[in-house]
Design a protein around this motif. Structure first.
Motif, PDB file in Angstrom:
ATOM      1  N   VAL A  37      63.511 -74.463  55.333  1.00  0.00           N
ATOM      2  CA  VAL A  37      62.915 -73.912  54.110  1.00  0.00           C
ATOM      3  C   VAL A  37      63.245 -72.450  53.868  1.00  0.00           C
ATOM      4  CG1 VAL A  37      61.038 -75.584  53.994  1.00  0.00           C
ATOM      5  CG2 VAL A  37      60.716 -73.484  55.303  1.00  0.00           C
ATOM      6  N   ASN A  38      64.165 -71.891  54.640  1.00  0.00           N
ATOM      7  CA  ASN A  38      64.591 -70.507  54.403  1.00  0.00           C
ATOM      8  C   ASN A  38      66.107 -70.387  54.278  1.00  0.00           C
ATOM      9  OD1 ASN A  38      62.105 -68.615  54.538  1.00  0.00           O
ATOM     10  ND2 ASN A  38      61.792 -70.105  56.186  1.00  0.00           N
ATOM     11  N   ARG A  39      66.728 -71.497  53.982  1.00  0.00           N
ATOM     12  CA  ARG A  39      68.176 -71.529  53.786  1.00  0.00           C
ATOM     13  C   ARG A  39      68.579 -70.577  52.652  1.00  0.00           C
ATOM     14  NH1 ARG A  39      65.481 -76.147  51.695  1.00  0.00           N
ATOM     15  NH2 ARG A  39      65.833 -76.375  49.432  1.00  0.00           N
ATOM     16  N   GLY A  40      69.736 -69.952  52.834  1.00  0.00           N
ATOM     17  CA  GLY A  40      70.332 -69.180  51.742  1.00  0.00           C
ATOM     18  C   GLY A  40      69.719 -67.834  51.459  1.00  0.00           C
ATOM     19  N   LYS A  41      68.805 -67.356  52.313  1.00  0.00           N
ATOM     20  CA  LYS A  41      68.132 -66.085  52.056  1.00  0.00           C
ATOM     21  C   LYS A  41      68.693 -64.978  52.952  1.00  0.00           C
ATOM     22  CE  LYS A  41      63.949 -68.809  51.220  1.00  0.00           C
ATOM     23  NZ  LYS A  41      62.526 -69.030  51.590  1.00  0.00           N
ATOM     24  N   ARG A  42      68.322 -63.753  52.647  1.00  0.00           N
ATOM     25  CA  ARG A  42      68.642 -62.614  53.503  1.00  0.00           C
ATOM     26  C   ARG A  42      67.327 -62.038  54.040  1.00  0.00           C
ATOM     27  NH1 ARG A  42      72.579 -58.433  50.816  1.00  0.00           N
ATOM     28  NH2 ARG A  42      71.201 -58.520  48.982  1.00  0.00           N
ATOM     29  N   SER A  43      67.367 -61.463  55.245  1.00  0.00           N
ATOM     30  CA  SER A  43      66.141 -60.965  55.876  1.00  0.00           C
ATOM     31  C   SER A  43      66.207 -59.472  56.140  1.00  0.00           C
ATOM     32  CB  SER A  43      65.897 -61.707  57.196  1.00  0.00           C
ATOM     33  OG  SER A  43      64.828 -61.107  57.922  1.00  0.00           O
ATOM     34  N   ILE A  44      65.081 -58.827  55.859  1.00  0.00           N
ATOM     35  CA  ILE A  44      64.917 -57.428  56.221  1.00  0.00           C
ATOM     36  C   ILE A  44      63.491 -57.245  56.723  1.00  0.00           C
ATOM     37  CG2 ILE A  44      64.282 -56.761  53.850  1.00  0.00           C
ATOM     38  CD1 ILE A  44      65.578 -54.023  54.399  1.00  0.00           C
ATOM     39  N   VAL A  45      63.320 -56.498  57.803  1.00  0.00           N
ATOM     40  CA  VAL A  45      62.002 -56.186  58.347  1.00  0.00           C
ATOM     41  C   VAL A  45      61.523 -54.861  57.766  1.00  0.00           C
ATOM     42  CG1 VAL A  45      60.745 -55.506  60.431  1.00  0.00           C
ATOM     43  CG2 VAL A  45      62.237 -57.500  60.477  1.00  0.00           C
ATOM     44  N   LEU A  46      60.323 -54.877  57.182  1.00  0.00           N
ATOM     45  CA  LEU A  46      59.721 -53.658  56.647  1.00  0.00           C
ATOM     46  C   LEU A  46      58.258 -53.608  57.058  1.00  0.00           C
ATOM     47  CD1 LEU A  46      61.124 -53.624  52.975  1.00  0.00           C
ATOM     48  CD2 LEU A  46      61.917 -52.255  54.912  1.00  0.00           C
ATOM     49  N   ASP A  47      57.786 -52.424  57.400  1.00  0.00           N
ATOM     50  CA  ASP A  47      56.378 -52.221  57.699  1.00  0.00           C
ATOM     51  C   ASP A  47      55.683 -51.843  56.395  1.00  0.00           C
ATOM     52  OD1 ASP A  47      53.870 -51.516  58.527  1.00  0.00           O
ATOM     53  OD2 ASP A  47      54.510 -49.897  59.874  1.00  0.00           O
ATOM     54  N   LEU A  48      54.990 -52.795  55.803  1.00  0.00           N
ATOM     55  CA  LEU A  48      54.386 -52.569  54.493  1.00  0.00           C
ATOM     56  C   LEU A  48      53.176 -51.645  54.558  1.00  0.00           C
ATOM     57  CD1 LEU A  48      54.609 -56.156  52.969  1.00  0.00           C
ATOM     58  CD2 LEU A  48      56.269 -54.286  52.859  1.00  0.00           C
ATOM     59  N   LYS A  49      52.703 -51.353  55.768  1.00  0.00           N
ATOM     60  CA  LYS A  49      51.584 -50.417  55.904  1.00  0.00           C
ATOM     61  C   LYS A  49      52.061 -48.970  55.994  1.00  0.00           C
ATOM     62  CE  LYS A  49      48.585 -53.793  58.175  1.00  0.00           C
ATOM     63  NZ  LYS A  49      47.788 -54.125  59.384  1.00  0.00           N
ATOM     64  N   SER A  50      53.372 -48.790  56.084  1.00  0.00           N
ATOM     65  CA  SER A  50      53.920 -47.437  56.205  1.00  0.00           C
ATOM     66  C   SER A  50      54.448 -46.953  54.853  1.00  0.00           C
ATOM     67  CB  SER A  50      55.062 -47.411  57.223  1.00  0.00           C
ATOM     68  OG  SER A  50      56.201 -48.074  56.710  1.00  0.00           O
ATOM     69  N   ASP A  51      54.459 -45.639  54.672  1.00  0.00           N
ATOM     70  CA  ASP A  51      54.995 -45.057  53.437  1.00  0.00           C
ATOM     71  C   ASP A  51      56.471 -45.400  53.287  1.00  0.00           C
ATOM     72  OD1 ASP A  51      52.534 -43.953  52.863  1.00  0.00           O
ATOM     73  OD2 ASP A  51      53.017 -41.985  53.724  1.00  0.00           O
ATOM     74  N   ALA A  52      57.198 -45.374  54.413  1.00  0.00           N
ATOM     75  CA  ALA A  52      58.635 -45.652  54.348  1.00  0.00           C
ATOM     76  C   ALA A  52      58.890 -47.096  53.935  1.00  0.00           C
ATOM     77  CB  ALA A  52      59.277 -45.374  55.708  1.00  0.00           C
ATOM     78  N   GLY A  53      58.101 -48.006  54.492  1.00  0.00           N
ATOM     79  CA  GLY A  53      58.272 -49.412  54.129  1.00  0.00           C
ATOM     80  C   GLY A  53      57.994 -49.655  52.661  1.00  0.00           C
ATOM     81  N   ARG A  54      56.908 -49.088  52.148  1.00  0.00           N
ATOM     82  CA  ARG A  54      56.574 -49.262  50.726  1.00  0.00           C
ATOM     83  C   ARG A  54      57.600 -48.584  49.825  1.00  0.00           C
ATOM     84  NH1 ARG A  54      51.361 -48.604  52.942  1.00  0.00           N
ATOM     85  NH2 ARG A  54      51.379 -46.374  52.462  1.00  0.00           N
ATOM     86  N   ALA A  55      58.130 -47.465  50.283  1.00  0.00           N
ATOM     87  CA  ALA A  55      59.165 -46.781  49.488  1.00  0.00           C
ATOM     88  C   ALA A  55      60.413 -47.658  49.371  1.00  0.00           C
ATOM     89  CB  ALA A  55      59.520 -45.439  50.129  1.00  0.00           C
ATOM     90  N   THR A  56      60.764 -48.345  50.452  1.00  0.00           N
ATOM     91  CA  THR A  56      61.918 -49.241  50.402  1.00  0.00           C
ATOM     92  C   THR A  56      61.659 -50.407  49.454  1.00  0.00           C
ATOM     93  OG1 THR A  56      62.530 -48.663  52.671  1.00  0.00           O
ATOM     94  CG2 THR A  56      63.477 -50.688  51.763  1.00  0.00           C
ATOM     95  N   VAL A  57      60.432 -50.925  49.473  1.00  0.00           N
ATOM     96  CA  VAL A  57      60.084 -51.994  48.527  1.00  0.00           C
ATOM     97  C   VAL A  57      60.264 -51.515  47.094  1.00  0.00           C
ATOM     98  CG1 VAL A  57      58.211 -53.428  47.629  1.00  0.00           C
ATOM     99  CG2 VAL A  57      58.516 -53.191  50.098  1.00  0.00           C
ATOM    100  N   HIS A  58      59.774 -50.329  46.791  1.00  0.00           N
ATOM    101  CA  HIS A  58      59.922 -49.775  45.442  1.00  0.00           C
ATOM    102  C   HIS A  58      61.395 -49.625  45.070  1.00  0.00           C
ATOM    103  CE1 HIS A  58      55.853 -48.573  43.917  1.00  0.00           C
ATOM    104  NE2 HIS A  58      55.557 -48.917  45.160  1.00  0.00           N
TER     105      HIS A  58
END
Length: 391
Positions: A69-90
């Motif tokens: 169920v995750n075929r064809g996707k790309r993966s990245i690890v981000l810490d969504l509780k951190s400012d850096a992680g949220r900045a990358t999401v933005h």
């Protein structure tokens, strides 16, 4: 939407970028179908990874369920509780068309990544939330897995033998229903955006989705004002419509109108049953199904399931052998319809994985990537951000 040169053989979602914050089954099922159709799905994971990475069956340490169920996707690890992680999401959202998440209601808001937090900055974003019971209602905050939804929807109570216990359907149908309607809602919102330029918030509940996939039970409850009961392998409204015993097993047959019933009576050597007042209408046939089943059993008891299905099918009556799951997936129909295709995995080698079922003209099937290793694509994704473009 990403700038992509679309050709006649381009996949329908080429150029669409999806940020995927989903785990387990319903959300990943939704985004896998998008990836099958060409979307660039970036799976945002914690350092632990999707829970399905840790649920078997396993091959060389890799979850095959995760692969499916995750075929064809790309993966990245981000810490969504951190400012850096949220900045990358933005930063990723600047070039994203769709965000899909399946946290409990309120979690993304607490992280500052809820729909209301992002709408002003990203007005064209399609924001999709998948949860057990939706963002509102008495049960909104309750946790839910497939069996919980099956139990609460009435589906389990309506499934099983009349004299037996309620039975869970042999697949995670509530999760799949939620994934399907999440994908459907996303496509509707993308179509609407093509006309208005504005994104929408899409709220999908597994409970709502499964309830909407039970039209017969809904009709009987809401309109007929009855409480449906279990009928085993027989149709609750029509007969003969179900499974019946033969000399060497069981066969399925579906007779839904008077014309088919007359033909069926000819095939089983009982043409006079057409004149029997007990069987003169579909409703009466269902009411008197036990008596009708006796005639069918006597005819079928001296014949193999293969003979029976051949006889009924040649007369134009819908009938089938009962296939195992393995027989179904290896059947000529599945092969010819290309319901699966091979992907190359760096550890597991060649894998045969499911593919979304809809066929589009001029769109070749297959040619997909395997599910990604945890954080496998972080370098590429971050490099794309630094260059300010997309692949």
């Amino acid at each position: 939407m990403n700038d992509t040169s679309l050709t006649q053989t381009a996949k329908p979602l080429d150029g669409v970028r999806v940020l995927d914050f989903t785990r387990v089954l319903a959300g990943p099922y939704c985004t896998a179908m998008m990836a099958d159709l060409g979307a660039d799905v970036i799976k945002v994971e914690s350092s632990h990874g999707d829970d399905y990475r840790h649920i078997g069956p396993f091959d060389q340490g890799e979850s095959l369920l995760f692969q499916a169920v995750n075929r064809g996707k790309r993966s990245i690890v981000l810490d969504l509780k951190s400012d850096a992680g949220r900045a990358t999401v933005h930063a990723l959202l600047r070039d994203a068309d769709v965000l899909v998440e399946n946290y409990r209601p309120g979690v993304m808001d607490k992280l500052g990544l809820g729909e209301k937090h992002l709408r002003e900055q990203f007005p064209a974003l399609i924001y999709v939330s998948v949860s057990g019971f939706g963002q509102t209602g008495a049960n909104a905050s309750k946790p839910a897995y497939d069996i919980i939804i099956q139990a609460m929807s009435g589906l389990m109570d309506a499934t099983g033998e009349a004299s037996g216990a309620p039975t869970m359907v042999g697949e995670a149908l509530a999760d799949v229903a939620g994934g399907l309607f999440a994908a459907w809602g996303t496509m509707v919102a993308l179509f609407d955006r093509s006309r208005t330029g504005r994104g929408r918030y899409v709220d999908v509940a597994l409970f709502d989705s499964l309830m909407s996939m039970m039209p017969i039970l809904a009709c009987r409850t809401l309109m007929e004002k009855v409480s449906p009961t279990r009928t085993g392998n027989r149709h609750p409204l029509s007969a003969p419509f179900g499974t019946y015993p033969a000399q060497d097993g069981f066969f399925a047959v579906a007779v839904l109108n008077d014309r088919l019933f007359a033909t069926f009576c000819q095939v089983i050597g009982q043409p006079e049953l057409v004149q029997d007042t007990r069987f003169s209408t579909d409703a009466l046939r269902r009411q008197n199904e036990p008596a009708l089943a006796d005639y069918i059993a006597r005819w079928a008891s001296t014949r193999s399931t293969g003979e029976i299905v051949a006889s009924l099918s040649s007369a134009g009556i819908p009938a089938a052998l009962l296939q195992s799951v393995a027989e179904a997936w290896n059947s000529p129909q599945v092969v010819e319809r290309q319901l699966t295709s091979d992907v190359d995995h760096p550890t597991l080698g060649r894998l045969n994985v499911p593919e979304q079922p809809v066929h589009f003209s001029d769109v070749p099937r297959g040619n997909r990537l395997s599910a990604p290793a945890l954080n496998a694509d972080a370098a590429d994704i971050l490099a794309e951000l630094s260059k300010g473009n997309t692949p």
